[in-house]
Design a protein around this motif. Structure first.
Motif, PDB file in Angstrom:
ATOM      1  N   ALA A 105      60.750  32.125   1.774  1.00 55.60           N
ATOM      2  CA  ALA A 105      60.156  33.180   0.951  1.00 55.60           C
ATOM      3  C   ALA A 105      58.971  32.666   0.145  1.00 55.60           C
ATOM      4  O   ALA A 105      58.029  33.404  -0.134  1.00 55.60           O
ATOM      5  CB  ALA A 105      61.215  33.763   0.013  1.00 55.60           C
ATOM      6  N   GLY A 106      59.002  31.382  -0.202  1.00 53.66           N
ATOM      7  CA  GLY A 106      57.909  30.799  -0.971  1.00 53.66           C
ATOM      8  C   GLY A 106      56.587  30.786  -0.235  1.00 53.66           C
ATOM      9  O   GLY A 106      55.525  30.656  -0.860  1.00 53.66           O
ATOM     10  N   GLN A 107      56.626  30.939   1.087  1.00 53.64           N
ATOM     11  CA  GLN A 107      55.386  30.946   1.865  1.00 53.64           C
ATOM     12  C   GLN A 107      54.597  32.237   1.698  1.00 53.64           C
ATOM     13  O   GLN A 107      53.472  32.358   2.191  1.00 53.64           O
ATOM     14  CB  GLN A 107      55.705  30.719   3.349  1.00 53.64           C
ATOM     15  CG  GLN A 107      56.401  29.398   3.631  1.00 53.64           C
ATOM     16  CD  GLN A 107      55.712  28.238   2.950  1.00 53.64           C
ATOM     17  OE1 GLN A 107      54.549  27.961   3.195  1.00 53.64           O
ATOM     18  NE2 GLN A 107      56.423  27.559   2.061  1.00 53.64           N
ATOM     19  N   LEU A 108      55.176  33.204   0.975  1.00 49.90           N
ATOM     20  CA  LEU A 108      54.444  34.444   0.721  1.00 49.90           C
ATOM     21  C   LEU A 108      53.212  34.209  -0.142  1.00 49.90           C
ATOM     22  O   LEU A 108      52.314  35.053  -0.190  1.00 49.90           O
ATOM     23  CB  LEU A 108      55.367  35.462   0.024  1.00 49.90           C
ATOM     24  CG  LEU A 108      56.437  36.124   0.893  1.00 49.90           C
ATOM     25  CD1 LEU A 108      57.369  36.964   0.031  1.00 49.90           C
ATOM     26  CD2 LEU A 108      55.809  36.979   1.994  1.00 49.90           C
ATOM     27  N   GLY A 109      53.161  33.057  -0.807  1.00 50.65           N
ATOM     28  CA  GLY A 109      51.999  32.764  -1.632  1.00 50.65           C
ATOM     29  C   GLY A 109      50.708  32.760  -0.840  1.00 50.65           C
ATOM     30  O   GLY A 109      49.645  33.146  -1.361  1.00 50.65           O
ATOM     31  N   VAL A 110      50.758  32.325   0.415  1.00 51.31           N
ATOM     32  CA  VAL A 110      49.545  32.256   1.237  1.00 51.31           C
ATOM     33  C   VAL A 110      48.994  33.655   1.550  1.00 51.31           C
ATOM     34  O   VAL A 110      47.819  33.931   1.276  1.00 51.31           O
ATOM     35  CB  VAL A 110      49.805  31.455   2.526  1.00 51.31           C
ATOM     36  CG1 VAL A 110      48.596  31.528   3.454  1.00 51.31           C
ATOM     37  CG2 VAL A 110      50.127  30.004   2.189  1.00 51.31           C
ATOM     38  N   LEU A 252      47.897  20.815   7.741  1.00 53.04           N
ATOM     39  CA  LEU A 252      48.846  19.713   7.776  1.00 53.04           C
ATOM     40  C   LEU A 252      49.947  19.856   6.738  1.00 53.04           C
ATOM     41  O   LEU A 252      50.941  19.134   6.778  1.00 53.04           O
ATOM     42  CB  LEU A 252      48.099  18.386   7.568  1.00 53.04           C
ATOM     43  CG  LEU A 252      47.077  18.023   8.644  1.00 53.04           C
ATOM     44  CD1 LEU A 252      46.329  16.746   8.277  1.00 53.04           C
ATOM     45  CD2 LEU A 252      47.754  17.855  10.006  1.00 53.04           C
ATOM     46  N   THR A 253      49.794  20.783   5.799  1.00 53.50           N
ATOM     47  CA  THR A 253      50.827  21.000   4.792  1.00 53.50           C
ATOM     48  C   THR A 253      51.944  21.906   5.287  1.00 53.50           C
ATOM     49  O   THR A 253      52.950  22.087   4.594  1.00 53.50           O
ATOM     50  CB  THR A 253      50.223  21.627   3.521  1.00 53.50           C
ATOM     51  OG1 THR A 253      49.740  22.946   3.832  1.00 53.50           O
ATOM     52  CG2 THR A 253      49.067  20.792   2.995  1.00 53.50           C
ATOM     53  N   LEU A 254      51.787  22.482   6.467  1.00 50.22           N
ATOM     54  CA  LEU A 254      52.766  23.449   6.969  1.00 50.22           C
ATOM     55  C   LEU A 254      54.107  22.818   7.322  1.00 50.22           C
ATOM     56  O   LEU A 254      55.094  23.529   7.498  1.00 50.22           O
ATOM     57  CB  LEU A 254      52.197  24.175   8.198  1.00 50.22           C
ATOM     58  CG  LEU A 254      50.968  25.063   7.937  1.00 50.22           C
ATOM     59  CD1 LEU A 254      50.407  25.590   9.244  1.00 50.22           C
ATOM     60  CD2 LEU A 254      51.338  26.208   7.013  1.00 50.22           C
ATOM     61  N   ALA A 255      54.137  21.488   7.408  1.00 53.60           N
ATOM     62  CA  ALA A 255      55.412  20.827   7.713  1.00 53.60           C
ATOM     63  C   ALA A 255      56.362  20.854   6.525  1.00 53.60           C
ATOM     64  O   ALA A 255      57.583  20.772   6.700  1.00 53.60           O
ATOM     65  CB  ALA A 255      55.162  19.381   8.147  1.00 53.60           C
ATOM     66  N   ALA A 256      55.833  20.969   5.308  1.00 51.90           N
ATOM     67  CA  ALA A 256      56.665  20.888   4.104  1.00 51.90           C
ATOM     68  C   ALA A 256      57.772  21.941   4.063  1.00 51.90           C
ATOM     69  O   ALA A 256      58.944  21.603   3.822  1.00 51.90           O
ATOM     70  CB  ALA A 256      55.791  20.965   2.856  1.00 51.90           C
ATOM     71  N   VAL A 287      51.916  32.465   8.450  1.00 51.43           N
ATOM     72  CA  VAL A 287      51.289  31.599   7.449  1.00 51.43           C
ATOM     73  C   VAL A 287      50.295  30.652   8.119  1.00 51.43           C
ATOM     74  O   VAL A 287      49.206  30.390   7.592  1.00 51.43           O
ATOM     75  CB  VAL A 287      52.364  30.803   6.672  1.00 51.43           C
ATOM     76  CG1 VAL A 287      51.731  29.700   5.837  1.00 51.43           C
ATOM     77  CG2 VAL A 287      53.166  31.741   5.784  1.00 51.43           C
ATOM     78  N   ALA A 288      50.678  30.110   9.284  1.00 48.26           N
ATOM     79  CA  ALA A 288      49.786  29.199  10.000  1.00 48.26           C
ATOM     80  C   ALA A 288      48.486  29.896  10.387  1.00 48.26           C
ATOM     81  O   ALA A 288      47.393  29.331  10.251  1.00 48.26           O
ATOM     82  CB  ALA A 288      50.485  28.653  11.243  1.00 48.26           C
ATOM     83  N   ILE A 289      48.599  31.139  10.868  1.00 55.71           N
ATOM     84  CA  ILE A 289      47.403  31.898  11.253  1.00 55.71           C
ATOM     85  C   ILE A 289      46.491  32.093  10.038  1.00 55.71           C
ATOM     86  O   ILE A 289      45.285  31.831  10.088  1.00 55.71           O
ATOM     87  CB  ILE A 289      47.785  33.260  11.860  1.00 55.71           C
ATOM     88  CG1 ILE A 289      48.491  33.068  13.203  1.00 55.71           C
ATOM     89  CG2 ILE A 289      46.538  34.142  12.031  1.00 55.71           C
ATOM     90  CD1 ILE A 289      49.067  34.353  13.774  1.00 55.71           C
ATOM     91  N   VAL A 290      47.084  32.562   8.933  1.00 54.65           N
ATOM     92  CA  VAL A 290      46.293  32.802   7.725  1.00 54.65           C
ATOM     93  C   VAL A 290      45.681  31.505   7.210  1.00 54.65           C
ATOM     94  O   VAL A 290      44.500  31.440   6.870  1.00 54.65           O
ATOM     95  CB  VAL A 290      47.170  33.442   6.624  1.00 54.65           C
ATOM     96  CG1 VAL A 290      46.386  33.530   5.316  1.00 54.65           C
ATOM     97  CG2 VAL A 290      47.631  34.824   7.051  1.00 54.65           C
ATOM     98  N   THR A 291      46.484  30.436   7.173  1.00 53.95           N
ATOM     99  CA  THR A 291      46.026  29.159   6.627  1.00 53.95           C
ATOM    100  C   THR A 291      44.886  28.574   7.445  1.00 53.95           C
ATOM    101  O   THR A 291      43.844  28.188   6.909  1.00 53.95           O
ATOM    102  CB  THR A 291      47.190  28.155   6.587  1.00 53.95           C
ATOM    103  OG1 THR A 291      48.227  28.668   5.753  1.00 53.95           O
ATOM    104  CG2 THR A 291      46.735  26.815   6.038  1.00 53.95           C
TER     105      THR A 291
END
Length: 301
Positions: A105-110, A252-256, A287-291
Motif C-alpha cells: 500500500a505504501g507504493q501509492l506514494g508514486v 533500482l529502488t523498486l526492489a525495496a 509503480v514501475a511504469i510510472v517510476t
C-alpha cells in the motif's frame, strides 16, 4: 524523496561499488518496516517516532542551518515529513498484523505524487503513465478483497494517507534543489521531534517517561530505522544520484518493497497470500511504469 534534491547526476559507468550501494540501500529500506513495527510494538507509536526523529536530528545537527529563500519549504517539509507522515505510518504499523500488505500500500506514494503534479503543475502525461496509475491503485485495491485483510483495512487506510503526505512532500522538495541532504533531514528531524514529542507527551505520557528504561535491544530497532534507513539509505540514494542519471537510479529502488513483503512474512510468520502477491505484483508493475517513464521524462519527484 532525495531525488529532487540531488539533481540529474553525471552519467558514469555502473561499477561494483554502485551495485553494492544499491543492494545495501534496498536491504536497509526493505528491512526498515520490521524495525519500525518492532519499535512501535515495544515502545509506543508516537514515542518511537519521536525517538527516531531525535536520532536523525542528532546525526544531522551539524548541518542544521538557515537557508535563505528556502525556509518556508523546509518548514513545511519538516512538519509534514517529520511529523504528519510518521504519525500516520507508525499508527498504521501499530494496528496492523500483516505488515507486508502495508509495504504494498505504501507504493501509492508514486502515483499520488504524479497525480498531484498533474493537478498542481498542470503536467501532461501520456497513456503509459495513466495505465501505471490505474494498475498501482487496482493492485492495492485488491488487498481489500483478501479475507486475511478484513481487520487490516484501518492500517491500509492510514498507510494510504501516509503515502499521500509523502506525495505532497515530494512536490515540496522540488523547491529544495541544491539544499544539502543532511540539512534537509536536520530540519525534518527538528520539526519531527517537536511535533511527535509534544503529541506523545499528551497521549503517551507513560511511554515518554519510560524512555530512560527502554531496553538496549528495543532501542536498537529505533537506531536501525533512524540511522540505517533514513540517514544511510537516503545518503546512498543521494550518492547514486550524484553519479548517475535519475532515469537509471530511480527504478533500482523498486526492489525495496519486494524485500519488505517477503522479509516481514518471514520475520512475523505471516506469509503473503496468493491474492496479496497478485495485488502486489499488479501494483508494482504500475509503480514501475510510472517510476521509469517519469524518471525518463526528467521530472521524478
Amino acid at each position: 524523496m532525495t531525488q529532487a534534491i540531488s539533481g540529474e547526476g553525471q552519467a558514469k559507468g555502473f561499477g561494483a561499488h554502485d551495485l553494492i550501494v544499491v543492494a545495501a540501500m534496498n536491504i536497509l529500506w526493505g528491512f526498515n518496516i520490521i524495525a519500525v513495527k518492532m519499535a512501535v510494538s515495544e515502545i509506543a507509536p508516537l514515542t518511537a517516532g519521536f525517538l527516531r526523529q531525535i536520532l536523525v536530528l542528532l546525526v544531522c545537527i551539524g548541518s542544521l542551518r538557515i537557508m535563505p529563500g528556502r525556509m518556508r519549504a523546509l518548514t513545511a517539509l519538516g512538519i509534514l515529513s517529520g511529523g504528519a507522515f510518521y504519525i500516520a505510518t507508525n499508527l498504521s504499523l501499530a494496528i496492523t498484523h500483516h505488515v507486508g500488505a502495508l509495504a504494498i500500500a505504501g507504493q501509492l506514494g508514486v502515483p499520488f505524487s504524479l497525480l498531484l503534479a498533474i493537478f498542481v503543475f498542470r503536467e501532461r502525461i501520456r497513456l503509459p503513465r495513466v495505465a501505471g496509475i490505474v494498475l498501482s491503485v487496482a493492485g492495492v485495491g485488491l488487498l481489500v478483497f483478501d479475507p486475511t485483510m478484513v481487520d487490516e483495512i484501518p492500517g491500509l487506510a492510514l498507510t494510504a494517507l501516509a503515502s499521500f503526505i509523502w506525495a505532497i512532500c515530494s512536490l515540496i522538495q522540488r523547491n529544495l534543489i541544491g539544499v544539502p541532504v543532511l540539512t534537509i533531514y536536520a530540519w525534518i528531524g527538528l520539526w519531527g521531534s517537536i511535533i511527535l514529542g509534544t503529541i506523545a507527551l499528551v497521549v503517551e505520557t507513560e511511554a515518554m517517561w519510560a524512555i530512560p528504561h527502554i531496553p538496549l535491544r528495543t532501542f536498537g530497532w529505533v537506531v536501525f530505522s533512524a540511522v540505517g534507513s533514513t540517514v544511510l539509505g537516503q545518503g546512498a540514494m543521494s550518492w547514486l544520484l550524484q553519479r548517475h542519471p535519475v532515469s537509471i537510479v530511480t527504478p533500482l529502488t523498486l526492489a525495496a518493497p519486494v524485500i519488505a513483503v517477503f522479509a516481514t512474512g518471514w520475520y512475523f510468520d505471516t506469509p503473503p497470500t496468493m491474492l496479496m502477491l497478485t495485488g502486489g505484483a499488479i501494483a508494482m508493475v504500475g509503480v514501475a511504469i510510472v517510476t521509469i517513464r517519469t524518471a525518463r521524462a526528467g521530472d521524478m519527484p
